[in-house]
Design an enzyme around this catalytic site. Structure first.
Site, mmCIF file in Angstrom:
data_model
loop_
_atom_site.group_PDB
_atom_site.id
_atom_site.type_symbol
_atom_site.label_atom_id
_atom_site.label_comp_id
_atom_site.label_asym_id
_atom_site.label_seq_id
_atom_site.Cartn_x
_atom_site.Cartn_y
_atom_site.Cartn_z
ATOM 1 N N LYS A 41 3.128 5.224 5.465
ATOM 2 C CA LYS A 41 3.083 6.645 5.097
ATOM 3 C C LYS A 41 3.608 6.891 3.679
ATOM 4 O O LYS A 41 3.025 7.665 2.914
ATOM 5 C CB LYS A 41 3.866 7.472 6.107
ATOM 6 N N GLY A 256 -2.869 12.940 7.121
ATOM 7 C CA GLY A 256 -1.601 13.653 6.911
ATOM 8 C C GLY A 256 -0.950 13.222 5.592
ATOM 9 O O GLY A 256 -0.350 14.034 4.891
ATOM 10 N N ASP A 257 -1.090 11.952 5.255
ATOM 11 C CA ASP A 257 -0.506 11.450 4.010
ATOM 12 C C ASP A 257 -1.244 12.020 2.800
ATOM 13 O O ASP A 257 -0.621 12.350 1.783
ATOM 14 C CB ASP A 257 -0.544 9.922 3.978
ATOM 15 N N SER A 296 -8.689 5.750 1.217
ATOM 16 C CA SER A 296 -9.370 7.045 1.396
ATOM 17 C C SER A 296 -8.747 8.173 0.577
ATOM 18 O O SER A 296 -9.269 9.290 0.569
ATOM 19 C CB SER A 296 -9.372 7.428 2.881
HETATM 20 O O1 RIB Z 1 -0.190 7.714 8.286
HETATM 21 C C1 RIB Z 1 -0.969 6.566 8.361
HETATM 22 C C2 RIB Z 1 -0.121 5.340 8.237
HETATM 23 O O2 RIB Z 1 0.723 5.265 9.365
HETATM 24 C C3 RIB Z 1 -0.884 4.032 8.227
HETATM 25 O O3 RIB Z 1 -1.266 3.639 6.941
HETATM 26 C C4 RIB Z 1 0.058 3.073 8.900
HETATM 27 O O4 RIB Z 1 0.577 2.106 8.043
HETATM 28 C C5 RIB Z 1 1.163 3.925 9.504
HETATM 29 O O5 RIB Z 1 2.286 3.838 8.766
#
Ligand code: RIB
Length: 311
Positions: A41, A256-257, A296
Site C-alpha cells: 500500500k 484505494g491506493d 495501474s
Molecule cells: O492495496 C493493494 C495492496 O495491498 C497490494 O499491492 C498488496 O501488496 C497489498 O499490500
C-alpha cells in the site's frame, strides 16, 4: 519551501493469480494467468502521488536485503521517488502479498509483512527534520506497525504537515491519541465499521453517523470511500456525498491506493475538497481498468484527460 509529499508505509511484491471466482475456504480453484507485480500500500500510494503530481515524493519504508526488495526499489526509482529513507533490514524477507483476482476484478489478499513489520518508530525518528520541514502532506497506512504510524503522524503534525491516514488494514487496536493527529482519514465501508466496532454501513445515514463518530474522536475530516459509487465526505462543517466514475473493472487491486496517492497530490496543491475528491476518484476509476496494483497507477495527464472527457 513546503512542496514535498511523504508516504510512510509498506512495500510488497504481489504474486497474483487470475481466477474465474475466488475460492471458498478449503476449496482449490484452477487459476489462469500468474503475474508478479510491485505492490504494497505504501509503495503504491507513493507511485500514485508521484505520477499524479509534480512535487517530490519521499517514501519512508523497509524492505529485506533480498531480490524482491531490490526489484521493488528499482521500480520505485523509475518513478523518481526519493528512497533515502527506505531501510534495508538484514535477515528479514521483503513483504509479499498473495493475491487472487476474479472475473469481476474483485480480489482476496494475504500479506506476509516481512520487513514492513520491522519498520520501527526509531526509523521514523531517524528521518531528519529537514524532510518534514519541506513537506506539505504525509500519507500513511496500517501495513506497518501502529506505533510507527503514530510517531509519523506526530512528527508530521509538529512540522505543520497535513496528515492523511488510510486505515488499511484495520489493526486490532488503534490508540485514541493517534486519531487526534489525523487531518484526513480515508476508510472504506468495511474499515470504518471495524474501526468503530459497528455493524455494516448500509446507507447514507449509517455513513453520516459513522463519519461523525470519527470526527468526535478528533479526526479533522473523513473521506469514506465507496468504490465505484464515489465517497462520502464529512468535515469542515460539511457532510455530503460525492459521486464516483463507474468504469468496467478489470482489477480493483490498488484502487484505494490510487485514490489516496492522488488525494495527497491534490491536497499538497492546495485544491479544495470538490476538486481534490474528483481528482482522487478519477485516479481510482482509471486504475481499476488495468491489471495490477503499481502498474495501474495513472499519470497526471491521464487523470486530466479522463476528467476532461467527463465534462
Ligand atoms: O492495496 C493493494 C495492496 O495491498 C497490494 O499491492 C498488496 O501488496 C497489498 O499490500
Amino acid at each position: 519551501m513546503k512542496d514535498r509529499v511523504i508516504v510512510l508505509g509498506s512495500v510488497n511484491t504481489d504474486l497474483v493469480v487470475k481466477v474465474r471466482r475466488l475460492p471458498q475456504p478449503g476449496e482449490t480453484v484452477i487459476g489462469g494467468t500468474f503475474y508478479q507485480n510491485q505492490g504494497g500500500k505504501g509503495a503504491n500510494q507513493a507511485v500514485a502521488a508521484a505520477r499524479s503530481g509534480e512535487k517530490p515524493v519521499t517514501l519512508i519504508a523497509a524492505v529485506g536485503n533480498d531480490v524482491f526488495g531490490r526489484e521493488s526499489l528499482a521500480a520505485l526509482q523509475k518513478d523518481k521517488i526519493d528512497l533515502t529513507h527506505v531501510n534495508i533490514k538484514d535477515g528479514i524477507s521483503s513483504g509479499v502479498a498473495l493475491i487472487m483476482v476474479d472475473e469481476c476484478g474483485e480480489n482476496a489478499i494475504a500479506v506476509a509483512s516481512g520487513a514492513n513489520a520491522a519498520l520501527s518508530p526509531a526509523d521514523v525518528t531517524a528521518v531528519p527534520d529537514s524532510v518534514f520541514e519541506q513537506a506539505s502532506v504525509l500519507l500513511t497506512c496500517f501495513e506497518i506497525p501502529v506505533e510507527t504510524v503514530q510517531v509519523g503522524l506526530r512528527r508530521a503534525r509538529q512540522f505543520g504537515v497535513t496528515t492523511i491516514l488510510n486505515p488499511a488494514p484495520v489493526p486490532e487496536h488503534v490508540p485514541a491519541v493517534l486519531l487526534s493527529d489525523v487531518d484526513i482519514i480515508t476508510p472504506n465501508e468495511h474499515e470504518i465499521a471495524r474501526l468503530l466496532d459497528l455493524p455494516k454501513i448500509e446507507d447514507e445515514t449509517d455513513a453520516r453517523t459513522a463519519a461523525q463518530r470519527l470526527l468526535d474522536r478528533g479526526v479533522g475530516n473523513v473521506v469514506l470511500t465507496l468504490g465505484a459509487r464515489g465517497c462520502f465526505f464529512a468535515g469542515a462543517g460539511d457532510a455530503r456525498y460525492f459521486p464516483g466514475f463507474p468504469t468496467k473493472a478489470v482489477d480493483t487491486t490498488g484502487a484505494g491506493d490510487a485514490f489516496n496517492g492522488a488525494l495527497a497530490t491534490a491536497i499538497s496543491e492546495g485544491r479544495d475538497w470538490v476538486d481534490s475528491l474528483r481528482w482522487a476518484s478519477a485516479a481510482a476509476a482509471i486504475s481499476v481498468t488495468r491489471a495490477g496494483a503499481q502498474p495501474s497507477m495513472p499519470f497526471r495527464h491521464e487523470i486530466e484527460d479522463f476528467l476532461r472527457l467527463q465534462g
